[in-house]
Structure formats: structure tokens, C-alpha cells
Design a protein around this motif. Structure first.
Motif, PDB file in Angstrom:
ATOM      1  N   TYR A  27       0.833  -1.207   0.000  1.00 10.64           N
ATOM      2  CA  TYR A  27       0.000   0.000   0.000  1.00 10.64           C
ATOM      3  C   TYR A  27       0.865   1.254   0.000  1.00 10.64           C
ATOM      4  O   TYR A  27       0.540   2.256  -0.641  1.00 10.64           O
ATOM      5  CB  TYR A  27      -0.929   0.000   1.218  1.00 10.64           C
ATOM      6  CG  TYR A  27      -1.944  -1.116   1.206  1.00 10.64           C
ATOM      7  CD1 TYR A  27      -2.656  -1.427   0.051  1.00 10.64           C
ATOM      8  CD2 TYR A  27      -2.189  -1.861   2.358  1.00 10.64           C
ATOM      9  CE1 TYR A  27      -3.580  -2.454   0.043  1.00 10.64           C
ATOM     10  CE2 TYR A  27      -3.117  -2.891   2.354  1.00 10.64           C
ATOM     11  CZ  TYR A  27      -3.810  -3.187   1.195  1.00 10.64           C
ATOM     12  OH  TYR A  27      -4.726  -4.210   1.191  1.00 10.64           O
TER      13      TYR A  27
ATOM     14  N   LEU B 285       2.054   1.885  -3.472  1.00  9.85           N
ATOM     15  CA  LEU B 285       1.012   2.248  -4.431  1.00  9.85           C
ATOM     16  C   LEU B 285       0.331   3.579  -4.125  1.00  9.85           C
ATOM     17  O   LEU B 285      -0.486   4.044  -4.923  1.00  9.85           O
ATOM     18  CB  LEU B 285      -0.043   1.132  -4.486  1.00  9.85           C
ATOM     19  CG  LEU B 285       0.472  -0.229  -4.977  1.00  9.85           C
ATOM     20  CD1 LEU B 285      -0.644  -1.255  -4.961  1.00  9.85           C
ATOM     21  CD2 LEU B 285       1.078  -0.122  -6.369  1.00  9.85           C
ATOM     22  N   ARG B 286       0.654   4.179  -3.001  1.00  7.97           N
ATOM     23  CA  ARG B 286       0.069   5.492  -2.705  1.00  7.97           C
ATOM     24  C   ARG B 286       0.687   6.559  -3.605  1.00  7.97           C
ATOM     25  O   ARG B 286       1.784   6.369  -4.130  1.00  7.97           O
ATOM     26  CB  ARG B 286       0.286   5.856  -1.229  1.00  7.97           C
ATOM     27  CG  ARG B 286      -0.531   4.998  -0.274  1.00  7.97           C
ATOM     28  CD  ARG B 286      -0.461   5.510   1.141  1.00  7.97           C
ATOM     29  NE  ARG B 286      -1.167   4.618   2.053  1.00  7.97           N
ATOM     30  CZ  ARG B 286      -2.485   4.592   2.218  1.00  7.97           C
ATOM     31  NH1 ARG B 286      -3.236   5.450   1.522  1.00  7.97           N
ATOM     32  NH2 ARG B 286      -3.052   3.755   3.057  1.00  7.97           N
TER      33      ARG B 286
ATOM     34  N   THR C 111       1.567   4.739  -9.422  1.00  5.37           N
ATOM     35  CA  THR C 111       0.710   3.695  -8.879  1.00  5.37           C
ATOM     36  C   THR C 111       0.345   2.639  -9.902  1.00  5.37           C
ATOM     37  O   THR C 111       0.459   1.431  -9.650  1.00  5.37           O
ATOM     38  CB  THR C 111      -0.579   4.318  -8.304  1.00  5.37           C
ATOM     39  OG1 THR C 111      -0.236   5.190  -7.229  1.00  5.37           O
ATOM     40  CG2 THR C 111      -1.524   3.237  -7.799  1.00  5.37           C
ATOM     41  N   GLU C 112      -0.105   3.048 -11.065  1.00  5.43           N
ATOM     42  CA  GLU C 112      -0.578   2.093 -12.060  1.00  5.43           C
ATOM     43  C   GLU C 112       0.546   1.180 -12.552  1.00  5.43           C
ATOM     44  O   GLU C 112       0.331  -0.019 -12.737  1.00  5.43           O
ATOM     45  CB  GLU C 112      -1.231   2.817 -13.238  1.00  5.43           C
ATOM     46  CG  GLU C 112      -2.553   3.466 -12.904  1.00  5.43           C
ATOM     47  CD  GLU C 112      -3.584   2.453 -12.401  1.00  5.43           C
ATOM     48  OE1 GLU C 112      -3.682   1.363 -13.000  1.00  5.43           O
ATOM     49  OE2 GLU C 112      -4.266   2.747 -11.408  1.00  5.43           O
TER      50      GLU C 112
ATOM     51  N   GLU D 281       3.304   0.341 -10.906  1.00  7.76           N
ATOM     52  CA  GLU D 281       3.684  -0.575  -9.832  1.00  7.76           C
ATOM     53  C   GLU D 281       2.633  -1.677  -9.657  1.00  7.76           C
ATOM     54  O   GLU D 281       2.961  -2.841  -9.413  1.00  7.76           O
ATOM     55  CB  GLU D 281       3.872   0.174  -8.512  1.00  7.76           C
ATOM     56  CG  GLU D 281       5.078   1.085  -8.464  1.00  7.76           C
ATOM     57  CD  GLU D 281       6.404   0.328  -8.485  1.00  7.76           C
ATOM     58  OE1 GLU D 281       6.391  -0.920  -8.502  1.00  7.76           O
ATOM     59  OE2 GLU D 281       7.455   0.996  -8.494  1.00  7.76           O
TER      60      GLU D 281
ATOM     61  N   ILE E 149      -7.666  -1.318  -4.243  1.00 11.27           N
ATOM     62  CA  ILE E 149      -6.351  -1.778  -4.677  1.00 11.27           C
ATOM     63  C   ILE E 149      -6.236  -3.289  -4.505  1.00 11.27           C
ATOM     64  O   ILE E 149      -5.773  -4.014  -5.400  1.00 11.27           O
ATOM     65  CB  ILE E 149      -5.236  -1.065  -3.874  1.00 11.27           C
ATOM     66  CG1 ILE E 149      -5.085   0.385  -4.338  1.00 11.27           C
ATOM     67  CG2 ILE E 149      -3.906  -1.809  -4.013  1.00 11.27           C
ATOM     68  CD1 ILE E 149      -4.527   0.547  -5.730  1.00 11.27           C
TER      69      ILE E 149
END
Length: 242
Positions: free
Chosen positions: A136, A139-140, A148-149, A151, A178
Motif C-alpha cells: 500500500y 502504491l500510494r 501507482t498504475e 507498480e 487496490i
């Protein structure tokens, strides 16, 4: 005396040689088999190449494994069975969820499973292991230079993923979305994932479980192709410190 090449022999000599070969064939004398097949220790034999793949995969496993778990060995029969299925046919093996309270050996078994798969010498061995909290964080927004996308795509596409401590992070609409995207896309692509969690998939009497932590649709998706193994026993960390 130097040997004479066959090509330099006269017609009568060649005729005598061929006549002798025909006579032996008519008498039932045939050449014996020639054992020119490679042995398991030689290139060309399947076992030779399996061993080479295993050596490479185990080196990759050691590099990707935290020092604490480099002696990990999967000794739980159900974990062993899943690892063997992944090594043989990853597209049909499904995923695995190890549940249990803190210190029951879930992470140890997870890295042991990765090691067992490597030792089998699979044709493809690309792995990634992370905790839910680290995932998390990555991806933040601004968690990674890739974004994010990108990763998330990397996590979705890796052939074998370990996601530790599922359900431990504070739940939100964002974490639920997510997590669902990750699980759903790996499920659709038939890529095996090994999850660990301190929470059971479902609990009676309103006790905390993955359903309450992650949401019904995530647990429902997990239940479709994921084997659940409940780890039991006392806290190994406390036992070791006693």
C-alpha cells in the motif's frame, strides 16, 4: 604401414568388403546398439537441465529472501502439495492462504514454499515477496517514481507473488479497491499467489476476519481458487525467547 583409405581400394577389394557385410546380415549378425544417449550428468539429458534451472532458481530465491528466512523449509503437507503443483503447472495450481495467529510460522512456510518451488527446477522462476503494508505504501501517490498504475501492473504480472500480512492495514475504500484489483487481475491471469494473514477468512459470532477487514467481494474472489490452510500452535517468537 599406413592404412589405405577405402576410396583408394580397387573394385575387387570393395566387392569383397560388401560381400562380407551381406553374408553377416544373411546369417543374422547385426550391429549392436550404440549407447550415445546423454546421462543425467551431461547436457542434453532432461535431468541435467532441470538441475541447472534449480541451481539458478535457488540462487534467485536466496537473493529475494530476507536473511531471517534463508533457512526456511516448507514442512506442512498442504503447503508442500501446493508448492509442487505450482512447480508442475502454475496456471492451474491456484493460490494459497495461510491463516493463523502471530508467530505460528506463516511467513516461514511461505518462504519455504518458494524455496521448494525453486528446487524443483521450474522453467520460469520470477518471484516477488512483500507485505500488505509495504504494498500500500508503494502504491500510494508519490510512493514510487514509476507511479501507482505501473507498480500495480508489476505486482499483477509477476509469475509468483507472496503477499504477507493481508488484512493488517487499516481498511479504507482505497485499500479495498487496490486489493481487489490485484487479486482479481491475478485470478483472471491464473497466476498463483501466496497470502498470509493473522485473520481467518471467515469467523463466527462477529469475530474479526478477512471479510470484515477487506470486504465481501475480495474474500468471495479469494474463495474461488484459493486453498486455505490454518496454521496452529504457540507463538514461535516468544517460545524462542523463553
Amino acid at each position: 604401414m599406413e592404412p589405405t583409405p577405402v576410396g583408394q581400394l580397387g573394385p575387387s577389394a570393395l566387392a569383397n568388403i560388401m560381400g562380407g557385410i551381406r553374408q553377416k546380415q544373411e546369417q543374422g549378425v547385426t550391429p549392436g546398439p550404440i549407447d550415445d544417449q546423454p546421462t543425467p550428468d551431461e547436457p542434453g539429458h532432461p535431468e541435467y537441465h532441470r538441475r541447472r534451472r534449480a541451481e539458478w532458481a535457488l540462487a534467485r530465491w536466496e537473493t529475494a529472501t530476507p536473511r531471517r528466512y534463508r533457512h526456511a523449509d516448507a514442512d506442512h503437507p498442504q503447503v508442500q502439495a501446493w508448492a509442487d503443483d505450482v512447480a508442475a503447472a502454475p496456471d492451474t495450481a491456484g493460490s494459497l492462504l495461510l491463516t493463523g495467529t502471530t508467530g505460528t510460522g506463516k511467513t516461514h512456510q511461505a518462504y519455504g514454499a518458494l524455496r521448494r518451488i525453486a528446487a524443483a527446477g521450474p522453467r520460469v522462476y520470477e518471484i516477488r515477496a512483500t507485505t500488505a503494508a509495504d504494498m500500500y505504501g508503494l502504491l500510494r501517490p508519490k510512493g514510487s517514481e514509476r507511479g501507482t498504475e505501473e507498480e500495480l501492473k508489476r505486482l499483477v504480472r509477476v509469475p509468483l507473488l507472496v503477499l504477507d500480512d493481508l488484512g493488517s492495514a487499516k481498511a479504507s475504500e482505497w485499500t479495498e479497491e487496490i486489493t481487489y484489483r490485484l487479486i482479481n487481475e491475478r485470478y483472471n491471469a491464473c497466476r498463483p499467489t501466496l497470502y498470509t494473514s493473522n485473520l481467518p477468512a471467515r469467523a463466527a459470532n462477529g469475530a474479526p476476519d478477512l471479510t470484515s477487514a477487506l470486504g465481501e467481494r475480495i474474500v468471495s474472489r479469494l474463495s474461488e481458487d484459493t486453498r486455505v490452510v490454518a496454521m496452529t500452535g504457540t507463538d514461535r517468537r516468544r517460545r524462542g525467547a523463553a
